[in-house]
Design an enzyme around this catalytic site. Structure first.
Site, PDB file in Angstrom:
ATOM      1  N   SER A  35       4.810  -7.292  -1.849  1.00  0.00           N
ATOM      2  CA  SER A  35       4.547  -7.330  -0.409  1.00  0.00           C
ATOM      3  C   SER A  35       5.013  -8.668   0.153  1.00  0.00           C
ATOM      4  O   SER A  35       4.662  -9.733  -0.375  1.00  0.00           O
ATOM      5  CB  SER A  35       3.042  -7.148  -0.190  1.00  0.00           C
ATOM      6  OG  SER A  35       2.741  -7.225   1.181  1.00  0.00           O
TER       7      SER A  35
ATOM      8  N   ASN B  13      -6.248  -9.796  -7.125  1.00  0.00           N
ATOM      9  CA  ASN B  13      -6.222 -10.501  -5.841  1.00  0.00           C
ATOM     10  C   ASN B  13      -7.526 -11.228  -5.528  1.00  0.00           C
ATOM     11  O   ASN B  13      -7.569 -12.130  -4.710  1.00  0.00           O
ATOM     12  CB  ASN B  13      -5.920  -9.509  -4.710  1.00  0.00           C
ATOM     13  CG  ASN B  13      -6.822  -8.300  -4.749  1.00  0.00           C
ATOM     14  OD1 ASN B  13      -6.789  -7.530  -5.714  1.00  0.00           O
ATOM     15  ND2 ASN B  13      -7.645  -8.137  -3.732  1.00  0.00           N
TER      16      ASN B  13
ATOM     17  N   THR C  93       0.850  -1.206   0.000  1.00  0.00           N
ATOM     18  CA  THR C  93       0.000   0.000   0.000  1.00  0.00           C
ATOM     19  C   THR C  93       0.883   1.252   0.000  1.00  0.00           C
ATOM     20  O   THR C  93       0.634   2.200  -0.748  1.00  0.00           O
ATOM     21  CB  THR C  93      -0.936  -0.025   1.232  1.00  0.00           C
ATOM     22  OG1 THR C  93      -1.711  -1.229   1.172  1.00  0.00           O
ATOM     23  CG2 THR C  93      -1.873   1.172   1.261  1.00  0.00           C
TER      24      THR C  93
ATOM     25  N   CYS D 274      -9.413  -6.700   2.908  1.00  0.00           N
ATOM     26  CA  CYS D 274      -9.659  -5.321   3.328  1.00  0.00           C
ATOM     27  C   CYS D 274     -11.132  -4.983   3.299  1.00  0.00           C
ATOM     28  O   CYS D 274     -11.563  -4.028   3.909  1.00  0.00           O
ATOM     29  CB  CYS D 274      -8.919  -4.360   2.408  1.00  0.00           C
ATOM     30  SG  CYS D 274      -7.360  -4.997   1.882  1.00  0.00           S
TER      31      CYS D 274
ATOM     32  N   HIS E 262       4.215 -10.263   2.932  1.00  0.00           N
ATOM     33  CA  HIS E 262       3.298 -11.176   3.623  1.00  0.00           C
ATOM     34  C   HIS E 262       2.379 -11.948   2.684  1.00  0.00           C
ATOM     35  O   HIS E 262       1.565 -12.770   3.119  1.00  0.00           O
ATOM     36  CB  HIS E 262       2.497 -10.432   4.701  1.00  0.00           C
ATOM     37  CG  HIS E 262       1.372  -9.569   4.225  1.00  0.00           C
ATOM     38  ND1 HIS E 262       0.062  -9.989   4.256  1.00  0.00           N
ATOM     39  CD2 HIS E 262       1.350  -8.314   3.726  1.00  0.00           C
ATOM     40  CE1 HIS E 262      -0.717  -9.010   3.809  1.00  0.00           C
ATOM     41  NE2 HIS E 262       0.045  -7.991   3.474  1.00  0.00           N
TER      42      HIS E 262
ATOM     43  N   THR F 256      13.666   4.581  10.115  1.00  0.00           N
ATOM     44  CA  THR F 256      14.589   3.448  10.279  1.00  0.00           C
ATOM     45  C   THR F 256      14.046   2.205   9.583  1.00  0.00           C
ATOM     46  O   THR F 256      12.871   1.870   9.724  1.00  0.00           O
ATOM     47  CB  THR F 256      14.812   3.161  11.784  1.00  0.00           C
ATOM     48  OG1 THR F 256      15.272   4.371  12.387  1.00  0.00           O
ATOM     49  CG2 THR F 256      15.830   2.050  12.000  1.00  0.00           C
TER      50      THR F 256
HETATM   51  C1  PLP Z   1      -3.185  -6.878  -5.281  1.00  0.00           C
HETATM   52  C2  PLP Z   1      -2.863  -6.237  -3.964  1.00  0.00           C
HETATM   53  N1  PLP Z   1      -2.327  -5.008  -3.949  1.00  0.00           N
HETATM   54  C3  PLP Z   1      -2.006  -4.394  -2.800  1.00  0.00           C
HETATM   55  C4  PLP Z   1      -2.227  -4.987  -1.580  1.00  0.00           C
HETATM   56  C5  PLP Z   1      -1.821  -4.296  -0.315  1.00  0.00           C
HETATM   57  O1  PLP Z   1      -0.685  -4.927   0.238  1.00  0.00           O
HETATM   58  P1  PLP Z   1      -0.125  -4.634   1.705  1.00  0.00           P
HETATM   59  O2  PLP Z   1      -0.942  -5.451   2.639  1.00  0.00           O
HETATM   60  O3  PLP Z   1       1.307  -5.073   1.669  1.00  0.00           O
HETATM   61  O4  PLP Z   1      -0.238  -3.180   1.941  1.00  0.00           O
HETATM   62  C6  PLP Z   1      -2.812  -6.257  -1.547  1.00  0.00           C
HETATM   63  C7  PLP Z   1      -3.166  -6.898  -0.261  1.00  0.00           C
HETATM   64  O5  PLP Z   1      -4.256  -7.414  -0.094  1.00  0.00           O
HETATM   65  C8  PLP Z   1      -3.125  -6.909  -2.765  1.00  0.00           C
HETATM   66  O6  PLP Z   1      -3.649  -8.139  -2.798  1.00  0.00           O
END
Ligand code: PLP
Length: 373
Positions: free
Chosen positions: A198, A150, A70, A322, A200, A236
């Site tokens: 990302s 996603n 994000t 989200c 995670h 940092t």
């Molecule tokens: C396609 C996509 N973009 C952006 C994000 C946001 O990632 P982060 O959780 O690292 O901010 C996600 C997370 O659900 C995602 O699936």
């Protein structure tokens, strides 16, 4: 519990935990400190940057560590605006992190915004994109389109988009968060000016992400507070996170074909089960091997379905993490104009899932005789 929500987040790989532990225990210095303890951390930071640069085939100076995708997205799009972009083009099925960043940037700098519609397969029209780009001054547009959706696993035709952006000298941002486990990410090959990743989503820790940003573009720090990450991301650096992310990326990058085969097998299993148990079921066309978007006829509302699955120990979601928790229909399902008689769910597979647990979850969670169809 059967965890089938790996597109929301993944568990941490044991080797990633080891890599992070090493840093937490014996390399916990601040990379900005000039003494030996800090220099040791700095060595690790720059080694990690070089590692990502090598894998992405870019210059280390183009790699920035952030707190997650994000943040990478926001920094990239704001910096695009600072490079003289007058018109942002995105699509209705992008992640909110992109849609809201585009909205914000366009408001802040009074820029034009176009949100492309998609068809029922989740695809944009390349003709439409081409004609919008052609209708604008050369070099005045930026395109923000994701690699892999996603929610649906739909892949955008990145090569064709890149040809258009190159032809019209538009900047190209590509959100590659869901692509890292199965696809090769190559900014130069695809003419991508900025991209996000990302940790995670690929068996790394939360709170760490990566931004690739083309060094030919001007960079303007969005906020002040330090010169870390060459001013692009003051503060940092999250060293245990960066070490964990590097290990996670290395594992993902070297294990792509085996991982893809594993995901494909699980996805196939789920599709076959759903098709055999429901006389009418929607199976999404998304090609991402780890994401299955499907719709079932069910008279219950989405919250009731998810609660029922949860009580049975099955974790999956109605869309992106989200927006679950809100009862709204996903903006992606809405944009695709999918048949409202189905309830749409996302099952996303992970490396740690086994065929037998997936089958068990499917039998427990998706038996229309016991469900309210
Ligand atoms: C396609 C996509 N973009 C952006 C994000 C946001 O990632 P982060 O959780 O690292 O901010 C996600 C997370 O659900 C995602 O699936």
């Amino acid at each position: 519990m059967v965890y089938l929500d790996n597109a929301a987040t993944t568990p941490i790989h044991p080797e990633v935990i080891d890599a992070m532990n090493k840093v937490l225990v014996s390399n916990w210095g601040n990379p900005s400190s000039t003494h030996g303890n800090g220099r040791k951390a700095k060595v690790l930071l720059e080694k990690s940057r070089r590692f990502f640069a090598e894998r992405l085939e870019v210059d280390p100076a183009e790699v920035f560590f952030t707190s997650g995708a994000t943040e990478s997205i926001y920094i990239a799009l704001q910096n695009f605006a600072q490079n003289g972009v007058k018109h942002f083009i995105t699509a209705a099925t992008e992640h909110k992190a992109v849609l809201e960043a585009v909205e914000d940037v366009c408001l802040k700098y009074t820029l034009k915004k176009t949100v492309l519609n998609v068809d029922q397969t989740g695809q944009i029209s390349l003709e439409e994109l081409g004609s919008i780009l052609a209708g604008n001054e050369l070099g005045s547009c930026a395109v923000a389109l994701m690699h892999t959706n996603n929610e649906t696993g739909v892949l955008h035709p990145i090569e064709s988009i890149a040809k258009l952006t190159e032809k019209h000298r538009a900047l190209f941002f590509c959100d590659c968060v869901q692509a890292g486990l199965f696809s090769t990410i190559s900014p130069r090959k695809f003419n991508i000016d900025a991209l996000s990743l990302s940790a995670h989503k690929m068996y790394g820790p939360k709170g760490v992400g990566l931004l690739y940003f083309n060094s030919k573009l001007k960079r303007t720090p969005l906020w002040k507070g330090g010169s870390q990450e060459r001013g692009m991301r003051p503060g940092t650096e999250n060293m245990p996170g960066i070490a964990g992310f590097s290990k996670a990326f290395e594992l993902a990058d070297t294990n792509k074909s085996a991982a893809t085969e594993h995901f494909v097998r699980l996805k196939q299993l789920a599709v076959e089960h759903l098709q055999s148990k429901y006389s009418s079921v929607y199976i999404g066309v998304g090609e991402a091997p780890h994401i299955l978007h499907f719709g079932i006829p069910d008279s219950r509302n989405m919250d009731a379905i998810l609660l029922d699955l949860d009580l049975k120990g099955i974790c999956l979601s109605a869309g992106s993490a989200c927006q679950s928790g809100s009862q709204k229909i996903s903006h992606v399902v809405q944009a695709m104009n999918l048949d409202p008689k189905y309830q749409y769910l996302r099952m996303s597979f992970g490396l740690m899932n086994t065929e037998s647990e997936v089958l068990e979850a499917l039998k427990l969670g998706f038996e229309p005789l016991h469900n309210h169809t």
